[in-house]
Design a protein around this motif. Structure first.
Motif, PDB file in Angstrom:
ATOM      1  N   LYS A 128       2.386   1.868  -3.353  1.00  0.00           N
ATOM      2  CA  LYS A 128       1.360   2.372  -4.274  1.00  0.00           C
ATOM      3  C   LYS A 128       1.160   3.868  -4.085  1.00  0.00           C
ATOM      4  O   LYS A 128       1.020   4.625  -5.061  1.00  0.00           O
ATOM      5  CB  LYS A 128       0.048   1.626  -4.046  1.00  0.00           C
ATOM      6  CG  LYS A 128      -1.048   2.019  -5.026  1.00  0.00           C
ATOM      7  CD  LYS A 128      -2.307   1.197  -4.788  1.00  0.00           C
ATOM      8  CE  LYS A 128      -3.407   1.593  -5.783  1.00  0.00           C
ATOM      9  NZ  LYS A 128      -4.647   0.801  -5.560  1.00  0.00           N
ATOM     10  N   ILE A 129       1.158   4.326  -2.820  1.00  0.00           N
ATOM     11  CA  ILE A 129       1.028   5.757  -2.530  1.00  0.00           C
ATOM     12  C   ILE A 129       2.201   6.522  -3.143  1.00  0.00           C
ATOM     13  O   ILE A 129       2.022   7.578  -3.773  1.00  0.00           O
ATOM     14  CB  ILE A 129       0.966   5.998  -1.008  1.00  0.00           C
ATOM     15  CG1 ILE A 129      -0.326   5.428  -0.437  1.00  0.00           C
ATOM     16  CG2 ILE A 129       1.068   7.488  -0.688  1.00  0.00           C
ATOM     17  CD1 ILE A 129      -0.372   5.439   1.080  1.00  0.00           C
ATOM     18  N   ASN A 160       2.400  10.104   3.549  1.00  0.00           N
ATOM     19  CA  ASN A 160       1.519  10.980   2.784  1.00  0.00           C
ATOM     20  C   ASN A 160       2.062  12.410   2.735  1.00  0.00           C
ATOM     21  O   ASN A 160       2.035  13.068   1.699  1.00  0.00           O
ATOM     22  CB  ASN A 160       0.126  10.969   3.416  1.00  0.00           C
ATOM     23  CG  ASN A 160      -0.929  11.573   2.512  1.00  0.00           C
ATOM     24  OD1 ASN A 160      -0.754  11.680   1.311  1.00  0.00           O
ATOM     25  ND2 ASN A 160      -2.034  11.976   3.105  1.00  0.00           N
ATOM     26  N   LYS A 180       0.831  -1.206   0.000  1.00  0.00           N
ATOM     27  CA  LYS A 180       0.000   0.000   0.000  1.00  0.00           C
ATOM     28  C   LYS A 180       0.866   1.257   0.000  1.00  0.00           C
ATOM     29  O   LYS A 180       0.573   2.232  -0.702  1.00  0.00           O
ATOM     30  CB  LYS A 180      -0.913  -0.009   1.222  1.00  0.00           C
ATOM     31  CG  LYS A 180      -1.829   1.203   1.329  1.00  0.00           C
ATOM     32  CD  LYS A 180      -2.693   1.116   2.573  1.00  0.00           C
ATOM     33  CE  LYS A 180      -3.576   2.356   2.698  1.00  0.00           C
ATOM     34  NZ  LYS A 180      -4.402   2.302   3.932  1.00  0.00           N
ATOM     35  N   HIS A 181       1.945   1.236   0.781  1.00  0.00           N
ATOM     36  CA  HIS A 181       2.835   2.397   0.863  1.00  0.00           C
ATOM     37  C   HIS A 181       3.533   2.653  -0.475  1.00  0.00           C
ATOM     38  O   HIS A 181       3.677   3.803  -0.903  1.00  0.00           O
ATOM     39  CB  HIS A 181       3.869   2.176   1.966  1.00  0.00           C
ATOM     40  CG  HIS A 181       3.270   2.150   3.330  1.00  0.00           C
ATOM     41  ND1 HIS A 181       3.950   1.666   4.431  1.00  0.00           N
ATOM     42  CD2 HIS A 181       2.046   2.529   3.773  1.00  0.00           C
ATOM     43  CE1 HIS A 181       3.181   1.765   5.503  1.00  0.00           C
ATOM     44  NE2 HIS A 181       2.026   2.285   5.125  1.00  0.00           N
ATOM     45  N   GLN A 231      -6.821  12.214   5.737  1.00  0.00           N
ATOM     46  CA  GLN A 231      -6.781  11.217   4.674  1.00  0.00           C
ATOM     47  C   GLN A 231      -6.472   9.829   5.236  1.00  0.00           C
ATOM     48  O   GLN A 231      -5.657   9.694   6.152  1.00  0.00           O
ATOM     49  CB  GLN A 231      -5.733  11.624   3.629  1.00  0.00           C
ATOM     50  CG  GLN A 231      -6.084  12.943   2.957  1.00  0.00           C
ATOM     51  CD  GLN A 231      -4.997  13.433   2.031  1.00  0.00           C
ATOM     52  OE1 GLN A 231      -4.089  12.683   1.681  1.00  0.00           O
ATOM     53  NE2 GLN A 231      -5.070  14.689   1.627  1.00  0.00           N
ATOM     54  N   PRO A 232      -7.125   8.792   4.692  1.00  0.00           N
ATOM     55  CA  PRO A 232      -7.016   7.431   5.253  1.00  0.00           C
ATOM     56  C   PRO A 232      -5.766   6.677   4.795  1.00  0.00           C
ATOM     57  O   PRO A 232      -5.852   5.634   4.144  1.00  0.00           O
ATOM     58  CB  PRO A 232      -8.284   6.760   4.717  1.00  0.00           C
ATOM     59  CG  PRO A 232      -8.508   7.416   3.404  1.00  0.00           C
ATOM     60  CD  PRO A 232      -8.084   8.857   3.589  1.00  0.00           C
ATOM     61  N   CYS A 233      -4.603   7.230   5.093  1.00  0.00           N
ATOM     62  CA  CYS A 233      -3.362   6.527   4.756  1.00  0.00           C
ATOM     63  C   CYS A 233      -2.286   6.978   5.737  1.00  0.00           C
ATOM     64  O   CYS A 233      -2.508   7.859   6.567  1.00  0.00           O
ATOM     65  CB  CYS A 233      -2.939   6.793   3.316  1.00  0.00           C
ATOM     66  SG  CYS A 233      -2.774   8.529   2.875  1.00  0.00           S
ATOM     67  N   ASN A 234      -1.117   6.364   5.631  1.00  0.00           N
ATOM     68  CA  ASN A 234      -0.013   6.668   6.531  1.00  0.00           C
ATOM     69  C   ASN A 234       0.321   8.162   6.493  1.00  0.00           C
ATOM     70  O   ASN A 234       0.647   8.706   5.438  1.00  0.00           O
ATOM     71  CB  ASN A 234       1.211   5.838   6.124  1.00  0.00           C
ATOM     72  CG  ASN A 234       2.387   6.037   7.041  1.00  0.00           C
ATOM     73  OD1 ASN A 234       3.089   7.032   6.951  1.00  0.00           O
ATOM     74  ND2 ASN A 234       2.603   5.090   7.931  1.00  0.00           N
ATOM     75  N   CYS A 242       1.856   6.738  -6.933  1.00  0.00           N
ATOM     76  CA  CYS A 242       0.797   7.685  -7.324  1.00  0.00           C
ATOM     77  C   CYS A 242       1.282   9.124  -7.197  1.00  0.00           C
ATOM     78  O   CYS A 242       1.078   9.947  -8.102  1.00  0.00           O
ATOM     79  CB  CYS A 242      -0.449   7.465  -6.471  1.00  0.00           C
ATOM     80  SG  CYS A 242      -1.356   5.965  -6.845  1.00  0.00           S
TER      81      CYS A 242
END
Length: 262
Positions: A6-7, A109, A3-4, A102-105, A10
């Protein structure tokens, strides 16, 4: 981890697309930074021509290696994680509020959300310099790659730690600028020109020596155990930097500023 990554991908694509929207500005800044860095090759060539042999135990090729590694590591850090250097401003102006929603680290982020256009010039300068000096030397390119990745992570961690003190003492922009200058200077000059206190600093509180000077020594035949020690020290420092950030985040007080991020 997936997931990290992918962030990061992006943000990289988004920041690069934004930069290329104004191609002329992008290429001028990148080329200007590479050209500025190139002037130091002439400086070192003159210095070694007058001194001859080595300077503080470093040959001309050694100095070019640390310059290439430091430039590319610094460039990659500011391509991928440019907001680590702007964290103080983000905290002081309450721009951090938008990232907390925001719903991420939060840490990843924040630091990935911005890129530095001139940093592409730093990154490419290192590759070009390696191509000129070391050409087909596979071992040199291997340790260069290790140095760039390690430097990127450590430089980001150093800037993160310095700017995270804003949570504790208020505006830390002045100390962070000093730390940035020290990091750069410790990276691009032979470490033995500094006294023991400064050398201790570059392998502890500002451990850029692990990223630049240690790979150069390993290239020149120092024992592999040095790599293990550098890796352990780098990991410990990065964990400490993240810990200081998250501890400080608990002290953060919102400025109640409404910000929209697209």
């Amino acid at each position: 981890m997936k997931k990290h990554l992918k962030i990061m991908r992006c943000y990289f694509r988004m920041n690069l697309s934004s930069a290329l929207e104004y191609r002329t500005s992008f290429f001028v800044q990148a080329f200007g930074m590479a050209l500025s860095n190139s002037s130091f090759i002439f400086f070192w060539w003159i210095a070694f021509s007058h001194v001859g042999g080595q300077i503080a135990g470093y040959s001309f090729e050694d100095v070019m290696f640390i310059w290439a590694a430091a430039s590319s590591g610094f460039g990659l850090a500011h391509i991928l994680f440019a907001n680590a250097a702007s964290l103080t401003q983000i905290i002081v102006t309450s721009e951090l509020d938008a990232f907390l929603l925001q719903p991420c680290n939060v840490l990843l982020n924040v630091i990935c959300a911005k890129t530095n256009l001139s940093a592409y010039g730093d990154f490419m300068y290192g590759i070009i310099l390696m191509g000129i000096v070391y050409q087909g030397n596979g071992a040199a390119w291997l340790w260069y790659a290790v140095s760039v990745v390690t430097g990127c992570i450590l430089i980001t961690a150093i800037l993160l730690l310095a700017n995270s003190f804003t949570f504790y003492i208020g505006d830390a922009s002045a100390p962070s600028r000093i730390v940035t200058e020290l990091t750069i200077n410790m990276s691009i000059y032979p470490d033995k020109i500094y006294g023991p206190p400064v050398r201790a600093l570059m392998y502890s509180l500002i451990p850029v020596g692990f990223a630049v000077h240690v790979p150069m020594r390993l290239l020149n035949g120092d024992p592999p155990i040095l790599a293990a020690a550098a890796f352990a020290g780098s990991v410990l420092f990065c964990v400490a930097a993240a810990h200081v950030f998250y501890r400080g985040l608990k002290r953060y007080e919102s400025g109640n500023i409404i910000v929209t991020r697209l």
